[in-house]
Design an enzyme around this catalytic site. Structure first.
Site, PDB file in Angstrom:
ATOM      1  N   GLU A   1      -6.141 -10.757  -1.262  1.00 20.02           N
ATOM      2  CA  GLU A   1      -6.956 -10.542  -0.052  1.00 20.02           C
ATOM      3  C   GLU A   1      -8.429 -10.496  -0.432  1.00 20.02           C
ATOM      4  OE1 GLU A   1      -5.510  -7.184   2.240  1.00 20.02           O
ATOM      5  OE2 GLU A   1      -3.417  -7.700   1.856  1.00 20.02           O
TER       6      GLU A   1
ATOM      7  N   HIS B   1     -10.378  -6.214  -2.286  1.00 19.44           N
ATOM      8  CA  HIS B   1     -11.455  -5.902  -1.328  1.00 19.44           C
ATOM      9  C   HIS B   1     -12.513  -5.116  -2.098  1.00 19.44           C
ATOM     10  CE1 HIS B   1      -9.047  -7.278   2.009  1.00 19.44           C
ATOM     11  NE2 HIS B   1      -8.067  -6.466   1.679  1.00 19.44           N
TER      12      HIS B   1
ATOM     13  N   ASP C   1     -12.223 -10.526  -0.870  1.00 22.80           N
ATOM     14  CA  ASP C   1     -13.504 -10.617  -0.152  1.00 22.80           C
ATOM     15  C   ASP C   1     -14.477  -9.640  -0.795  1.00 22.80           C
ATOM     16  OD1 ASP C   1     -12.527  -8.171   0.956  1.00 22.80           O
ATOM     17  OD2 ASP C   1     -12.050  -9.092   2.884  1.00 22.80           O
TER      18      ASP C   1
ATOM     19  N   ASN D   1       2.205  -5.212  -3.182  1.00 27.16           N
ATOM     20  CA  ASN D   1       0.800  -5.524  -2.886  1.00 27.16           C
ATOM     21  C   ASN D   1       0.016  -4.244  -2.560  1.00 27.16           C
ATOM     22  OD1 ASN D   1      -1.150  -7.685  -2.265  1.00 27.16           O
ATOM     23  ND2 ASN D   1      -1.033  -6.965  -0.139  1.00 27.16           N
TER      24      ASN D   1
ATOM     25  N   GLU E   1       0.796  -1.239   0.000  1.00 28.54           N
ATOM     26  CA  GLU E   1       0.000   0.000   0.000  1.00 28.54           C
ATOM     27  C   GLU E   1       0.823   1.283   0.000  1.00 28.54           C
ATOM     28  OE1 GLU E   1      -2.768  -0.368   3.262  1.00 28.54           O
ATOM     29  OE2 GLU E   1      -3.721  -2.121   2.393  1.00 28.54           O
TER      30      GLU E   1
END
Ligand code: XIL
Length: 381
Positions: free
Chosen positions: A264, A235, A266, A200, A159
């Protein structure tokens, strides 16, 4: 007496019933699973909590080895936990995770070396650039070298970008300057020569942020430093999965000669707080009200179905680009564990994963499996 027609009817009824039973039974007795289904395509991973790593959670202890061949520690390798004070490291849980992964033949992604969040308290107040530099070198070298050969990949930097593609104004940018990302990869390459090195981030499928990520990757490559892949966190919201941007990103990142991972994944099913844009920045939270927590008892069928369709769409896309995709990791094993029950609003009941709070597969689980079985059935005929 049975005539031909009623016999055929009976038989098809029997086949139908046994098919749907097989579906249920197959997952219960370990015959069918995500990792088996996609084993020729990409790794299937999950994030694991501390409890799950210690196998204190019996549901996860049973399900994880059956369904997943990759895992990422949700928190325990972050700097605030693994490096709590200047000269003290806490490797207990990370070592346990390595042993757990070895026992179950699970490939680990270590997460993460350099990130502006969940940093150790002693770093947060640091004013002096030399001390930050020393921390940076010591942290990367010590942690990455300890796990080299034991983990499959590292999220080296996490990030580092703003939404407009510029670099985030973190303590690392402030004290070490623009080159800190290249330096992080250079140190990681030296400390972990046998480990894949990843950048990432969330929302890097979005055009401006993606351009920022491409600039970072090119800069690392131009410096002659190794980067093996880029992690798109994933996300997203069930109503708004940016399929075209994801596809374009897979193509553009792959064109740089690196692998893509969905790290990640979801899909939130809850309404976004008013005025909020989609962000996974963990410091950016909103306040609770009942309207944005509509499914406290259970998820309505219509939303279950919507979730299944969204996941199937994603996996169809992943399969199309399976040669470029190394791994697809869900951010948690079951809905009860998901960070999205507490983020961006505390105290909600979310349903973003493939397994429910009792570790039972949801319709989305079967929809994901079917992207493969239907695809191969088509090919076979
Ligand atoms: C989250 C964890 O899931 C939570 O348990 C923790 O409280 C905050 O961090 N991007 C990342 C992950 O890279 O490390 C974050 O994980 C979610 C957003």
């Amino acid at each position: 007496m049975l005539n031909k027609f009623s016999f055929a009817l009976l038989l098809s009824g029997f086949l139908f019933a046994s098919c749907s039973n097989t579906k249920q039974a197959a997952t219960q007795n370990g015959m069918s699973s995500l990792k088996e289904t996609f084993k020729k395509d990409f790794l299937i991973g999950t994030a694991l909590s501390g409890q799950q790593i210690e196998e204190k959670d019996s549901g996860a202890a049973r399900l994880v080895p059956q369904q997943f061949n990759a895992a990422t520690p949700e928190n325990i390798m972050k700097a605030e936990i693994i490096h709590p004070s200047w000269d003290r490291y806490n490797f207990d849980l990370a070592d346990k995770m390595v042993a757990y992964a070895k026992r179950h033949d699970i490939k680990l992604t270590a997460h993460t070396l350099i990130w502006h969040s969940q940093t150790p308290a002693f770093l947060r107040g640091m004013k002096d650039a030399d001390s930050v530099k020393q921390y940076f070198v010591n942290h990367i070298t010590t942690v990455a070298s300890r796990y080299d050969g034991k983990v499959y990949s590292w999220d080296v930097v996490n990030e580092a970008l703003n939404e407009d593609g510029t670099l985030r104004n973190s303590i690392f940018l402030q004290k070490l300057g623009d080159d800190y990302i290249v330096e992080a990869f250079r140190l990681a390459q030296k400390a972990a020569p046998h480990t894949k090195l990843y950048y990432n981030d969330y929302n890097i499928e979005q055009p401006k942020k993606r351009a920022g990520a491409i600039a970072i990757i090119k800069k690392i490559q131009a410096a002659g430093v190794r980067i093996d892949g880029v992690g798109i966190q994933g996300h997203w919201h069930v109503d708004n999965v940016p399929m075209n941007d994801i596809e374009e990103s897979i193509r553009e990142f792959s064109a740089l000669g690196i692998q893509v991972a969905f790290t990640e994944l979801d899909l939130s099913v809850l309404p976004n707080p008013r005025g909020r844009t989609n962000s996974a920045d963990i410091s950016n939270t909103s306040t609770y009200n009942e309207q944005i927590n509509p499914y406290t008892k259970e998820l309505p069928d219509s939303v279950q179905q919507k979730l299944a369709t969204a996941y199937a769409g994603l996996f169809n896309l992943f399969l199309k680009y399976k040669d470029n995709i190394d791994r697809v990791t869900f951010w948690g094993v079951n809905d009860g564990q998901s960070w999205l029950n507490g983020f961006p609003v505390r105290g909600r009941t979310n349903y973003p994963l493939l397994f429910d709070r009792q570790y039972r597969p949801k319709p989305a689980y079967y929809a994901v499996l079917e992207t493969k079985t239907r695809g191969s059935a088509k090919k076979a005929f």
